[in-house]
Write a protein that holds these residues in place. Structure first.
Motif, PDB file in Angstrom:
ATOM      1  N   PRO A 129      -4.569  -0.034  -4.078  1.00 25.30           N
ATOM      2  CA  PRO A 129      -5.265  -0.851  -3.081  1.00 25.30           C
ATOM      3  C   PRO A 129      -6.785  -0.736  -3.210  1.00 25.30           C
ATOM      4  O   PRO A 129      -7.328   0.359  -3.386  1.00 25.30           O
ATOM      5  CB  PRO A 129      -4.776  -0.275  -1.753  1.00 25.30           C
ATOM      6  N   LEU A 130      -7.451  -1.869  -3.106  1.00 20.47           N
ATOM      7  CA  LEU A 130      -8.911  -1.884  -3.038  1.00 20.47           C
ATOM      8  C   LEU A 130      -9.342  -1.658  -1.594  1.00 20.47           C
ATOM      9  O   LEU A 130      -8.519  -1.531  -0.688  1.00 20.47           O
ATOM     10  CB  LEU A 130      -9.438  -3.211  -3.576  1.00 20.47           C
ATOM     11  N   GLU A 131     -10.640  -1.619  -1.366  1.00 19.20           N
ATOM     12  CA  GLU A 131     -11.157  -1.249  -0.040  1.00 19.20           C
ATOM     13  C   GLU A 131     -10.639  -2.165   1.054  1.00 19.20           C
ATOM     14  O   GLU A 131     -10.245  -1.710   2.128  1.00 19.20           O
ATOM     15  CB  GLU A 131     -12.685  -1.264  -0.066  1.00 19.20           C
ATOM     16  N   LEU A 132     -10.621  -3.478   0.814  1.00 18.27           N
ATOM     17  CA  LEU A 132     -10.159  -4.406   1.845  1.00 18.27           C
ATOM     18  C   LEU A 132      -8.678  -4.194   2.145  1.00 18.27           C
ATOM     19  O   LEU A 132      -8.258  -4.239   3.306  1.00 18.27           O
ATOM     20  CB  LEU A 132     -10.400  -5.849   1.407  1.00 18.27           C
ATOM     21  N   ALA A 133      -7.867  -3.933   1.122  1.00 15.74           N
ATOM     22  CA  ALA A 133      -6.441  -3.695   1.342  1.00 15.74           C
ATOM     23  C   ALA A 133      -6.220  -2.456   2.192  1.00 15.74           C
ATOM     24  O   ALA A 133      -5.355  -2.446   3.081  1.00 15.74           O
ATOM     25  CB  ALA A 133      -5.722  -3.560   0.000  1.00 15.74           C
ATOM     26  N   ARG A 134      -7.013  -1.416   1.946  1.00 15.67           N
ATOM     27  CA  ARG A 134      -6.872  -0.198   2.757  1.00 15.67           C
ATOM     28  C   ARG A 134      -7.253  -0.459   4.200  1.00 15.67           C
ATOM     29  O   ARG A 134      -6.609   0.047   5.137  1.00 15.67           O
ATOM     30  CB  ARG A 134      -7.721   0.921   2.162  1.00 15.67           C
ATOM     31  N   ALA A 135      -8.296  -1.258   4.407  1.00 11.67           N
ATOM     32  CA  ALA A 135      -8.719  -1.578   5.768  1.00 11.67           C
ATOM     33  C   ALA A 135      -7.655  -2.413   6.483  1.00 11.67           C
ATOM     34  O   ALA A 135      -7.342  -2.180   7.661  1.00 11.67           O
ATOM     35  CB  ALA A 135     -10.056  -2.321   5.744  1.00 11.67           C
ATOM     36  N   LEU A 136      -7.089  -3.396   5.783  1.00 14.01           N
ATOM     37  CA  LEU A 136      -6.050  -4.225   6.391  1.00 14.01           C
ATOM     38  C   LEU A 136      -4.781  -3.421   6.654  1.00 14.01           C
ATOM     39  O   LEU A 136      -4.100  -3.636   7.665  1.00 14.01           O
ATOM     40  CB  LEU A 136      -5.734  -5.413   5.474  1.00 14.01           C
ATOM     41  N   ALA A 137      -4.472  -2.479   5.767  1.00 15.88           N
ATOM     42  CA  ALA A 137      -3.289  -1.632   5.973  1.00 15.88           C
ATOM     43  C   ALA A 137      -3.447  -0.771   7.220  1.00 15.88           C
ATOM     44  O   ALA A 137      -2.481  -0.538   7.956  1.00 15.88           O
ATOM     45  CB  ALA A 137      -3.045  -0.758   4.747  1.00 15.88           C
ATOM     46  N   VAL A 180       0.840  -1.199   0.000  1.00 17.75           N
ATOM     47  CA  VAL A 180       0.000   0.000   0.000  1.00 17.75           C
ATOM     48  C   VAL A 180       0.874   1.248   0.000  1.00 17.75           C
ATOM     49  O   VAL A 180       0.631   2.214  -0.732  1.00 17.75           O
ATOM     50  CB  VAL A 180      -0.957   0.005   1.212  1.00 17.75           C
ATOM     51  N   ARG A 181       1.903   1.253   0.820  1.00 17.16           N
ATOM     52  CA  ARG A 181       2.770   2.426   0.922  1.00 17.16           C
ATOM     53  C   ARG A 181       3.598   2.635  -0.332  1.00 17.16           C
ATOM     54  O   ARG A 181       3.783   3.754  -0.793  1.00 17.16           O
ATOM     55  CB  ARG A 181       3.691   2.286   2.136  1.00 17.16           C
ATOM     56  N   ALA A 182       4.109   1.541  -0.893  1.00 20.28           N
ATOM     57  CA  ALA A 182       5.005   1.669  -2.045  1.00 20.28           C
ATOM     58  C   ALA A 182       4.245   1.834  -3.357  1.00 20.28           C
ATOM     59  O   ALA A 182       4.694   2.553  -4.249  1.00 20.28           O
ATOM     60  CB  ALA A 182       5.919   0.453  -2.123  1.00 20.28           C
ATOM     61  N   GLY A 183       3.118   1.147  -3.483  1.00 25.12           N
ATOM     62  CA  GLY A 183       2.335   1.254  -4.710  1.00 25.12           C
ATOM     63  C   GLY A 183       2.851   0.404  -5.851  1.00 25.12           C
ATOM     64  O   GLY A 183       2.346   0.503  -6.968  1.00 25.12           O
ATOM     65  N   SER A 184       3.861  -0.439  -5.600  1.00 24.26           N
ATOM     66  CA  SER A 184       4.402  -1.302  -6.658  1.00 24.26           C
ATOM     67  C   SER A 184       5.085  -2.499  -6.006  1.00 24.26           C
ATOM     68  O   SER A 184       5.502  -2.446  -4.846  1.00 24.26           O
ATOM     69  CB  SER A 184       5.399  -0.548  -7.533  1.00 24.26           C
ATOM     70  N   PHE A 185       5.225  -3.583  -6.796  1.00 18.88           N
ATOM     71  CA  PHE A 185       5.906  -4.771  -6.277  1.00 18.88           C
ATOM     72  C   PHE A 185       7.386  -4.474  -6.005  1.00 18.88           C
ATOM     73  O   PHE A 185       7.943  -4.937  -5.013  1.00 18.88           O
ATOM     74  CB  PHE A 185       5.773  -5.934  -7.267  1.00 18.88           C
ATOM     75  N   ASN A 186       8.015  -3.724  -6.907  1.00 15.56           N
ATOM     76  CA  ASN A 186       9.427  -3.403  -6.709  1.00 15.56           C
ATOM     77  C   ASN A 186       9.628  -2.595  -5.430  1.00 15.56           C
ATOM     78  O   ASN A 186      10.555  -2.846  -4.656  1.00 15.56           O
ATOM     79  CB  ASN A 186       9.968  -2.620  -7.903  1.00 15.56           C
ATOM     80  N   GLY A 187       8.753  -1.601  -5.210  1.00 18.30           N
ATOM     81  CA  GLY A 187       8.870  -0.771  -4.013  1.00 18.30           C
ATOM     82  C   GLY A 187       8.633  -1.561  -2.741  1.00 18.30           C
ATOM     83  O   GLY A 187       9.353  -1.406  -1.745  1.00 18.30           O
ATOM     84  N   ALA A 188       7.604  -2.444  -2.769  1.00 15.74           N
ATOM     85  CA  ALA A 188       7.320  -3.265  -1.588  1.00 15.74           C
ATOM     86  C   ALA A 188       8.466  -4.233  -1.315  1.00 15.74           C
ATOM     87  O   ALA A 188       8.859  -4.447  -0.168  1.00 15.74           O
ATOM     88  CB  ALA A 188       6.012  -4.022  -1.786  1.00 15.74           C
ATOM     89  N   ALA A 189       9.008  -4.807  -2.379  1.00 23.83           N
ATOM     90  CA  ALA A 189      10.115  -5.749  -2.221  1.00 23.83           C
ATOM     91  C   ALA A 189      11.336  -5.068  -1.607  1.00 23.83           C
ATOM     92  O   ALA A 189      12.006  -5.640  -0.738  1.00 23.83           O
ATOM     93  CB  ALA A 189      10.471  -6.349  -3.583  1.00 23.83           C
ATOM     94  N   GLU A 190      11.613  -3.850  -2.043  1.00 23.07           N
ATOM     95  CA  GLU A 190      12.754  -3.113  -1.497  1.00 23.07           C
ATOM     96  C   GLU A 190      12.576  -2.843  -0.007  1.00 23.07           C
ATOM     97  O   GLU A 190      13.516  -2.962   0.778  1.00 23.07           O
ATOM     98  CB  GLU A 190      12.924  -1.800  -2.259  1.00 23.07           C
ATOM     99  N   ARG A 191      11.345  -2.483   0.395  1.00 22.13           N
ATOM    100  CA  ARG A 191      11.074  -2.221   1.804  1.00 22.13           C
ATOM    101  C   ARG A 191      11.250  -3.471   2.660  1.00 22.13           C
ATOM    102  O   ARG A 191      11.694  -3.395   3.811  1.00 22.13           O
ATOM    103  CB  ARG A 191       9.643  -1.700   1.978  1.00 22.13           C
ATOM    104  N   LEU A 192      10.895  -4.622   2.090  1.00 20.32           N
ATOM    105  CA  LEU A 192      10.899  -5.860   2.862  1.00 20.32           C
ATOM    106  C   LEU A 192      12.197  -6.646   2.717  1.00 20.32           C
ATOM    107  O   LEU A 192      12.385  -7.664   3.390  1.00 20.32           O
ATOM    108  CB  LEU A 192       9.716  -6.730   2.430  1.00 20.32           C
ATOM    109  N   GLY A 193      13.083  -6.207   1.817  1.00 19.51           N
ATOM    110  CA  GLY A 193      14.351  -6.900   1.633  1.00 19.51           C
ATOM    111  C   GLY A 193      14.230  -8.208   0.872  1.00 19.51           C
ATOM    112  O   GLY A 193      14.983  -9.153   1.124  1.00 19.51           O
TER     113      GLY A 193
END
Length: 294
Positions: free
Chosen positions: A65-73, A21-34
């Motif tokens: 993100p769809l509604e459920l993703a925003r709620a889970l985030a 949700v924060r990164a908005g992309s798979f590459n960005g999320a992957a970088e955050r998570l290592g």
């Protein structure tokens, strides 16, 4: 997708959803998570299969993100804040404040106000660390990429915790040894202008000059107010500067009065989920007292 009622979301799932949700992309999320992007992609597929419904809308520009993703985030942010608070309480002595505070502002405000204030804070809390980001948007604070923002704005976002610091006043400046004496010469075209037109086309100083002096074309177009100040100090022309930034410069001279139409307001902002953390509240409270515009 077929729903699997036995699927139980775990902490790792929430951490991944929040990162995407924060990164908005798979590459960005992957970088955050290592991890790598393919691992991130497979993680989302696994979670969506388990839940029986999509969480993100994919496109060439990224993942929305769809509604459920925003709620889970939102729930993941609460878990993240609770973990940070627990770790902080477990690691520090009664009077010791530790950890990293992420702060976003503009380069002008950082150099003119925030950095001197943080220097004062170091004496009482030497174990605090800082990640300082300069930019002209508030998105990083909204996505929780930052804990605190110091921004010039007339209307701060309602979902952020805010404190009004005061008005940012602006005036016209020339070099100390400039031969200019006042506005008459400037309006007559006797001075070269230095301005951030292309980099900050909506900046109050740019909009004001275009209204007041529509025939003026800057001799120097730069990408920051700090650069405007340095070129003015070198005697290359005149420029509109925040008074707080120019007040300590003996190589600058103000021409005329403060220009009311260029005034904006300075706000100290924080995300409500991180505002209560001790490291964040310590820095926030200090900045609330130390940031002085006049």
């Amino acid at each position: 997708m077929t729903a699997r009622t036995q699927y139980r979301l775990g902490a790792d799932d929430l951490e991944f959803i929040l990162a995407l949700v924060r990164a908005g992309s798979f590459n960005g999320a992957a970088e955050r998570l290592g991890v790598d992007a393919s691992t991130a992609f497979r993680a989302l597929q696994r979670i969506e299969r388990g839940l029986g419904q999509p969480l993100f809308e994919r496109s060439r520009t990224g993942c929305a993100p769809l509604e459920l993703a925003r709620a889970l985030a939102a729930q993941a942010e609460a878990v993240e804040a609770a973990l940070e608070a627990a770790r902080s309480a477990a690691q520090q002595q009664p009077q010791d404040v530790t950890g990293t505070v992420r702060l976003t502002t503009t380069d002008t405000i950082l150099h003119g106000l925030v950095a001197p204030a943080l220097r004062m804070l170091h004496a009482s809390h030497p174990r605090l660390e800082y990640e300082l980001h300069t930019g002209n948007e508030l998105a990083s604070l909204t996505r929780r990429d930052a804990d605190i923002a110091v921004r010039a704005t007339q209307r701060p976002p309602q979902h952020l915790v805010g404190r009004h610091v005061g008005p940012i006043r602006v005036a016209l400046y020339a070099a100390k040894d400039s031969s200019l004496h006042g506005w008459a010469e400037v309006e007559a075209g006797s001075a070269a202008w230095i301005a951030p037109d292309d980099a900050l086309p909506e900046h109050p100083t740019v909009l004001w000059r275009r209204r007041r002096l529509p025939k003026v074309v800057p001799a120097y177009r730069v990408n920051s107010i700090l650069t405007v100040m340095e070129l003015v100090a070198l005697g290359l022309g005149v420029g509109l500067l925040p008074v707080f930034l120019a007040r300590g410069r003996p190589d600058l001279r103000v021409l005329g009065e403060v220009i009311d139409e260029c005034q904006t307001e300075l706000w100290l902002l924080a995300h409500p989920e991180s505002r209560h953390l001790r490291r964040v509240s310590t820095v926030y409270a200090h900045l609330a007292q130390a940031l002085v515009l006049e």
